[in-house]
Write a protein that holds these residues in place. Structure first.
Motif, PDB file in Angstrom:
ATOM      1  N   LYS A  79     -45.835 -93.649   5.819  1.00 34.16           N
ATOM      2  CA  LYS A  79     -46.786 -92.605   5.476  1.00 34.16           C
ATOM      3  C   LYS A  79     -47.285 -92.721   4.167  1.00 34.16           C
ATOM      4  N   ASP A  80     -46.697 -93.472   3.289  1.00 32.11           N
ATOM      5  CA  ASP A  80     -47.395 -93.972   1.852  1.00 32.11           C
ATOM      6  C   ASP A  80     -48.124 -95.167   1.926  1.00 32.11           C
ATOM      7  N   ASN A 132     -45.450 -91.856  12.675  1.00 31.10           N
ATOM      8  CA  ASN A 132     -46.174 -90.449  12.921  1.00 31.10           C
ATOM      9  C   ASN A 132     -45.408 -90.290  14.227  1.00 31.10           C
ATOM     10  N   ASP A 138     -48.604 -83.926  13.503  1.00 31.65           N
ATOM     11  CA  ASP A 138     -48.141 -84.778  12.528  1.00 31.65           C
ATOM     12  C   ASP A 138     -49.178 -85.262  11.678  1.00 31.65           C
ATOM     13  N   PRO A 139     -49.456 -85.026  10.314  1.00 31.38           N
ATOM     14  CA  PRO A 139     -50.636 -85.592   9.574  1.00 31.38           C
ATOM     15  C   PRO A 139     -50.579 -87.011   9.412  1.00 31.38           C
ATOM     16  N   TRP A 140     -51.775 -87.386   9.386  1.00 32.64           N
ATOM     17  CA  TRP A 140     -51.953 -88.894   8.952  1.00 32.64           C
ATOM     18  C   TRP A 140     -52.597 -88.763   7.674  1.00 32.64           C
ATOM     19  N   PRO A 141     -51.815 -89.208   6.494  1.00 33.88           N
ATOM     20  CA  PRO A 141     -52.180 -89.157   5.058  1.00 33.88           C
ATOM     21  C   PRO A 141     -53.424 -90.208   4.948  1.00 33.88           C
ATOM     22  N   LYS A 142     -54.316 -89.862   4.118  1.00 35.17           N
ATOM     23  CA  LYS A 142     -55.558 -90.750   3.848  1.00 35.17           C
ATOM     24  C   LYS A 142     -54.793 -92.293   3.557  1.00 35.17           C
ATOM     25  N   VAL A 143     -53.906 -92.242   2.524  1.00 34.90           N
ATOM     26  CA  VAL A 143     -53.275 -93.432   2.173  1.00 34.90           C
ATOM     27  C   VAL A 143     -52.847 -94.381   3.256  1.00 34.90           C
ATOM     28  N   GLN A 144     -52.260 -93.645   4.488  1.00 32.25           N
ATOM     29  CA  GLN A 144     -51.817 -94.453   5.498  1.00 32.25           C
ATOM     30  C   GLN A 144     -52.950 -94.747   6.552  1.00 32.25           C
ATOM     31  N   GLU A 146     -55.933 -95.594   5.376  1.00 31.74           N
ATOM     32  CA  GLU A 146     -56.453 -96.724   4.731  1.00 31.74           C
ATOM     33  C   GLU A 146     -55.793 -97.837   4.849  1.00 31.74           C
TER      34      GLU A 146
END
Length: 196
Positions: A79-80, A132, A138-144, A146
């Protein structure tokens, strides 16, 4: 027709793309090569894990489980945005898929519907599992997102492929839904931008 890059080149390509990379144990020699060939390689396949928690996700993707031994991919994208390398060589991630899809990937043209499972994808695709739940919520963080684009672009850059050499598991094997929560069309746009 492309031979797989070396494990060291793979690691370097990911780092050159600006990714944070964690090497997990004996990842560079952890594979399923005794079950069949690794290569020629033709593309990159993106998955979601249906798991929560990076440590647990990485362990499952490295070790597999009773009915499906690991490694289950080459890299786990957390995720990070960190890429955890868990295996290199043949991995149990793609399974059997559509030979017409493979031909389209090789030709870098529009994908046909995946309506059969007759071709060994574990031989031909690099695989990234992305942390995920795959429930569409379940969200997909922008950093993930990218990091997924950067990881795929890193492989494409080495092989001289375009964004059209990147597919989702759901585009390869009938009945698969991953990755769920973003479209592969939007991800390929990100990858094309990263390659520019």
């Amino acid at each position: 027709m492309a031979s797989p890059m070396s494990a060291n080149r793979f690691l370097g390509a990911l780092r050159d793309e600006g990714l944070a990379v964690v090497q997990v144990g004996d990842w560079s020699t952890h594979n399923r090569n005794h079950k069949g060939p690794w290569g020629p390689v033709h593309g990159v396949m993106i998955h979601h894990t249906v798991t929560r928690g990076t440590a647990r996700t990485v362990q499952i993707c490295r070790d597999g489980y009773e009915s499906l031994p690991g490694p289950l991919c080459h890299g786990v994208i957390a995720k990070d945005g960190t890429v955890h390398l868990v295996g290199y060589g043949r991995a149990n991630h793609a399974g059997l898929g559509d030979d017409e899809v493979l031909r389209a990937v090789i030709a870098e043209r529009r994908l046909p519907p995946d309506d059969e499972a007759t071709t060994d994808g574990n031989r031909h695709f690099y695989g990234f599992e992305c942390e995920n739940l795959g429930d569409g919520e379940d969200p997909w963080p922008k950093v993930q997102l990218e990091a997924i684009a950067k990881a795929a672009a890193a492989v494409c850059r080495v092989h001289g492929w375009t964004h059209r050499s990147v597919i989702g598991h759901r585009e390869w094997q009938p009945g698969k839904v991953d990755p769920r929560g973003f479209t592969m069309a939007s991800m390929r746009e990100r990858i094309a931008d990263q390659l520019r």
